[in-house]
Scaffold this motif. Structure first.
Motif, PDB file in Angstrom:
ATOM      1  N   HIS A  84      33.065  37.842  47.456  1.00 51.04           N
ATOM      2  CA  HIS A  84      32.841  37.681  46.015  1.00 51.04           C
ATOM      3  C   HIS A  84      33.882  36.816  45.317  1.00 51.04           C
ATOM      4  CE1 HIS A  84      29.411  40.129  46.126  1.00 51.04           C
ATOM      5  NE2 HIS A  84      29.430  40.523  44.868  1.00 51.04           N
ATOM      6  N   THR A 145      30.490  44.099  45.223  1.00 50.96           N
ATOM      7  CA  THR A 145      31.808  43.468  45.378  1.00 50.96           C
ATOM      8  C   THR A 145      32.561  44.167  46.516  1.00 50.96           C
ATOM      9  OG1 THR A 145      31.798  43.147  42.990  1.00 50.96           O
ATOM     10  CG2 THR A 145      33.893  42.805  44.109  1.00 50.96           C
ATOM     11  N   GLY A 149      39.105  42.365  48.660  1.00 45.44           N
ATOM     12  CA  GLY A 149      39.652  41.392  47.722  1.00 45.44           C
ATOM     13  C   GLY A 149      39.988  42.046  46.395  1.00 45.44           C
ATOM     14  N   LEU A 152      43.213  44.125  46.641  1.00 42.68           N
ATOM     15  CA  LEU A 152      44.419  43.313  46.852  1.00 42.68           C
ATOM     16  C   LEU A 152      44.832  42.557  45.581  1.00 42.68           C
ATOM     17  CD1 LEU A 152      43.560  42.026  50.435  1.00 42.68           C
ATOM     18  CD2 LEU A 152      45.286  43.724  49.808  1.00 42.68           C
TER      19      LEU A 152
HETATM   20  C1  LIG Z   1      30.036  40.179  40.533  1.00 41.22           C
HETATM   21  C2  LIG Z   1      31.518  40.425  40.515  1.00 41.22           C
HETATM   22  C3  LIG Z   1      32.025  41.530  39.859  1.00 41.22           C
HETATM   23  C4  LIG Z   1      33.407  41.762  39.841  1.00 41.22           C
HETATM   24  N1  LIG Z   1      33.879  42.860  39.181  1.00 41.22           N
HETATM   25  C5  LIG Z   1      35.190  43.132  39.213  1.00 41.22           C
HETATM   26  C6  LIG Z   1      35.707  44.310  38.602  1.00 41.22           C
HETATM   27  O1  LIG Z   1      34.991  45.093  38.025  1.00 41.22           O
HETATM   28  N2  LIG Z   1      37.038  44.543  38.685  1.00 41.22           N
HETATM   29  C7  LIG Z   1      37.880  43.703  39.344  1.00 41.22           C
HETATM   30  O2  LIG Z   1      39.077  43.994  39.403  1.00 41.22           O
HETATM   31  N3  LIG Z   1      37.422  42.565  39.920  1.00 41.22           N
HETATM   32  C8  LIG Z   1      36.107  42.272  39.871  1.00 41.22           C
HETATM   33  N4  LIG Z   1      35.640  41.141  40.461  1.00 41.22           N
HETATM   34  C9  LIG Z   1      36.575  40.193  41.058  1.00 41.22           C
HETATM   35  C10 LIG Z   1      36.841  40.603  42.495  1.00 41.22           C
HETATM   36  O3  LIG Z   1      37.842  41.599  42.490  1.00 41.22           O
HETATM   37  C11 LIG Z   1      37.334  39.400  43.329  1.00 41.22           C
HETATM   38  O4  LIG Z   1      36.345  38.426  43.335  1.00 41.22           O
HETATM   39  C12 LIG Z   1      37.672  39.830  44.743  1.00 41.22           C
HETATM   40  O5  LIG Z   1      38.379  38.799  45.371  1.00 41.22           O
HETATM   41  C13 LIG Z   1      36.432  40.122  45.566  1.00 41.22           C
HETATM   42  O6  LIG Z   1      36.781  40.641  46.820  1.00 41.22           O
HETATM   43  P1  LIG Z   1      35.811  40.391  48.076  1.00 41.22           P
HETATM   44  O7  LIG Z   1      36.389  41.107  49.237  1.00 41.22           O
HETATM   45  O8  LIG Z   1      34.403  40.704  47.694  1.00 41.22           O
HETATM   46  O9  LIG Z   1      35.874  38.817  48.201  1.00 41.22           O
HETATM   47  P2  LIG Z   1      36.258  37.755  49.328  1.00 41.22           P
HETATM   48  O10 LIG Z   1      35.753  36.466  48.779  1.00 41.22           O
HETATM   49  O11 LIG Z   1      35.786  38.183  50.658  1.00 41.22           O
HETATM   50  O12 LIG Z   1      37.816  37.762  49.303  1.00 41.22           O
HETATM   51  C14 LIG Z   1      38.532  37.137  48.271  1.00 41.22           C
HETATM   52  C15 LIG Z   1      39.897  36.789  48.799  1.00 41.22           C
HETATM   53  O13 LIG Z   1      40.629  37.981  49.046  1.00 41.22           O
HETATM   54  C16 LIG Z   1      41.393  37.851  50.239  1.00 41.22           C
HETATM   55  N5  LIG Z   1      40.898  38.852  51.196  1.00 41.22           N
HETATM   56  C17 LIG Z   1      39.651  39.357  51.290  1.00 41.22           C
HETATM   57  N6  LIG Z   1      39.604  40.294  52.234  1.00 41.22           N
HETATM   58  C18 LIG Z   1      40.843  40.385  52.763  1.00 41.22           C
HETATM   59  C19 LIG Z   1      41.423  41.197  53.769  1.00 41.22           C
HETATM   60  N7  LIG Z   1      40.692  42.094  54.422  1.00 41.22           N
HETATM   61  N8  LIG Z   1      42.725  41.023  54.062  1.00 41.22           N
HETATM   62  C20 LIG Z   1      43.468  40.104  53.393  1.00 41.22           C
HETATM   63  N9  LIG Z   1      42.968  39.314  52.425  1.00 41.22           N
HETATM   64  C21 LIG Z   1      41.670  39.458  52.112  1.00 41.22           C
HETATM   65  C22 LIG Z   1      41.192  36.440  50.739  1.00 41.22           C
HETATM   66  O14 LIG Z   1      42.229  35.642  50.219  1.00 41.22           O
HETATM   67  C23 LIG Z   1      39.883  36.037  50.120  1.00 41.22           C
HETATM   68  O15 LIG Z   1      39.778  34.660  49.899  1.00 41.22           O
HETATM   69  C24 LIG Z   1      34.271  40.887  40.506  1.00 41.22           C
HETATM   70  C25 LIG Z   1      33.765  39.785  41.176  1.00 41.22           C
HETATM   71  C26 LIG Z   1      32.408  39.553  41.182  1.00 41.22           C
HETATM   72  C27 LIG Z   1      31.878  38.333  41.852  1.00 41.22           C
END
Ligand SMILES: Cc1cc2nc3c(=O)[nH]c(=O)nc-3n(C[C@H](O)[C@H](O)[C@H](O)COP(=O)(O)OP(=O)(O)OC[C@H]3O[C@@H](n4cnc5c(N)ncnc54)[C@H](O)[C@@H]3O)c2cc1C
Length: 470
Positions: A84, A145, A149, A152
């Motif tokens: 995300h 989500t 990410g 972190l």
């Molecule tokens: C629809 C939507 C709703 C959201 N709502 C909220 C909300 O309510 N509150 C909030 O705080 N944020 C929110 N967010 C933001 C969200 O927290 C960030 O986009 C977050 O990075 C998503 O994590 P992911 O694992 O899905 O994404 P990914 O794209 O998989 O990871 C994002 C980044 O995190 C790092 N990462 C991921 N997994 C790991 C791992 N296992 N170890 C080390 N590094 C890692 C990497 O650098 C990666 O590029 C939202 C985002 C979206 C798109």
């Protein structure tokens, strides 16, 4: 083959991938694989990158093998969990994607009120297991989500003013370092790393699992949105400002400026009309929240009032249809002090000028327990902000007006600057460069993060993230 970062990349022949395939339990998907396009698709459909391969890890041993393989060949590495991240750092061109999305293990200990979840788990999946016991931790507001990410980067959501940020409920992580070593980080083991993990993003290694503290929540909570016409937004938000100034920590609110989406719970004649939505969640017994939300429910002439007892999981999925996979997204974000009349005017003026019916501006009410954690206690910083503002330009792949939608978000962001203090919440950052990453921490916290980075990743092996340069 070379990449823009001048890191050697992997040739994509079967022979080159063979050693990785041999050492992984999960599949290694290269450009000739049938599922390659699915494996390189993330939530933001505007991101189109072509990695040399995607290593779909099924456990810690796979992650260790993938890290060591990349390390030995000096490959560019991206880490993907929920996919995300709006800037698309979960993908790379030409390098190796370490994809944790198959890692779905969850174990809840209801007596200890803790849960251990693997990095591929999404918020809806974790809530489902914890709600079985009437428990939850502080998660995001969209079920699909990733926990990884979001945790972190700090973690904000409906429970934050009562229970703090997600990182304030993080007890321990397991992590694979840039050297391919497995470490545990918590208050007792590697405490410097544990400090950095709680807000420092993906800079220090690949987190394979998270252990959270849980709290009694629901299954029924008093929560939901109230919709008013956008033409009433100035009065609604002026009232809202006074209302939130005195509410208890149990109540967290969010408002959203947009045109009404065609959702079944909204009357059809409202679909497509500009609205302001004020949503609330009372993180306590619903009967105790009734008096608290009464003024909010009684104000003005709402189009629809859905602030009522409902399943916590229903609240959590409320925004899912507005943030669908594969749509195109561009975000700009700022943190705000308490709303002034001028800030309200700017919000309403720019929200009234949005160029796509899918775009919106969402504003979170911070404070409460989130703000009582001292500056410096976790890497997630600047907790005295009153609001997070996230300006979301949203359109579909066949929409030819991308530039117009992006310009709307940029103009809106520029207009908010006089009301903001040059700060941003890390998780709402796109791919916006080093200065903006520093804005998420402030200089002092940033320098401390550099120290942790130098200890755990001195070569910046993990650099496709909101990067802290060692
Ligand atoms: C629809 C939507 C709703 C959201 N709502 C909220 C909300 O309510 N509150 C909030 O705080 N944020 C929110 N967010 C933001 C969200 O927290 C960030 O986009 C977050 O990075 C998503 O994590 P992911 O694992 O899905 O994404 P990914 O794209 O998989 O990871 C994002 C980044 O995190 C790092 N990462 C991921 N997994 C790991 C791992 N296992 N170890 C080390 N590094 C890692 C990497 O650098 C990666 O590029 C939202 C985002 C979206 C798109």
């Amino acid at each position: 083959m070379t990449t823009s970062t001048e890191t050697p990349t992997l040739a994509t022949t079967t022979t080159d991938l063979e050693p990785l395939r041999d050492s992984l339990h999960g599949p290694v998907i290269g450009p000739d694989g049938e599922s390659y396009d699915a494996a390189r698709a993330i939530w933001n459909g505007a991101i189109d990158r072509r990695p040399a391969c995607v290593a779909r890890c099924t456990g810690i041993a796979d992650v260790v093998a993938a890290v060591r393989f990349a390390r030995e060949r000096d490959l560019l590495v991206a880490v993907r969990s929920g996919g995300h991240g709006v800037g698309g750092q979960a993908l790379c061109d030409g390098g190796l994607v370490i994809d944790l999305s198959p890692m779905k293990g969850i174990r809840v200990d209801p007596a200890a009120r803790t849960a251990r979840a693997e990095a591929g788990v999404l918020w809806g999946e974790l809530d489902r297991e914890t709600q079985l016991h009437g428990l939850a931790t502080v998660g995001g507001i969209v079920t699909h989500t990733g926990i990884a990410g979001l945790t972190l980067g700090g973690g904000i959501g409906w429970l934050m003013r009562k229970h703090g940020a997600t990182v304030d409920n993080l007890l321990s992580v397991d992590l694979v370092t840039a050297e391919g070593e497995l470490l545990t980080a918590n208050e007792d083991e590697n405490p410097d790393l544990f400090w950095g993990i709680r807000g420092g993003g993906g800079n220090f290694g690949v987190v394979t699992s998270f252990e959270y503290r849980l709290h009694p929540v629901g299954p029924i909570v008093l929560a939901g949105p109230i919709f008013h016409p956008l033409e009433d937004a100035r009065e609604v938000l002026a009232f809202y400002r006074e209302f939130i100034a005195t509410v208890p920590d149990e109540l967290t609110t969010i408002f959203n400026l947009r045109v009404a989406p065609p959702l079944p719970f909204l009357p059809e004649d409202v679909h497509g009309k500009p609205i302001v939505m004020v949503g609330a969640c009372y993180a306590g017994a619903p009967e105790d929240g009734i008096e608290v939300v009464r003024p909010l429910k009684g104000f003005g002439n709402p189009i629809v009032d859905l602030l009522e007892p409902k399943l916590y999981t229903a609240l959590q999925s409320m925004f899912d249809p507005s943030a669908q996979h594969g749509w195109h997204y561009y975000w700009k974000s700022v943190e705000l002090p308490p709303l002034t009349d001028d800030a309200i005017d700017t919000l309403v003026e720019h929200a009234s000028a949005l160029t796509s019916p899918k775009s919106y501006c969402i504003v979170f009410q911070l404070g409460g327990a989130l703000a009582r954690v001292g500056e410096g206690e976790t890497a997630y910083s600047q907790r005295d902000a009153a609001h997070n503002v996230n300006i979301n330009a949203v359109w579909t792949a066949d929409d030819v007006e991308r530039e117009r939608h992006v310009a709307w978000a940029r103009d809106f962001f520029a207009a908010m600057q006089p009301h903001a203090g040059g700060r941003v919440y890390l998780n709402f950052l796109g791919d916006e460069g080093a200065d903006r990453v520093r804005q998420a921490y402030g200089d002092r916290q940033y320098e401390r993060l550099v120290e942790v980075k130098r200890t755990y990743d001195p070569t910046n092996f993990f650099r496709l993230n909101q990067n802290i340069e060692p």
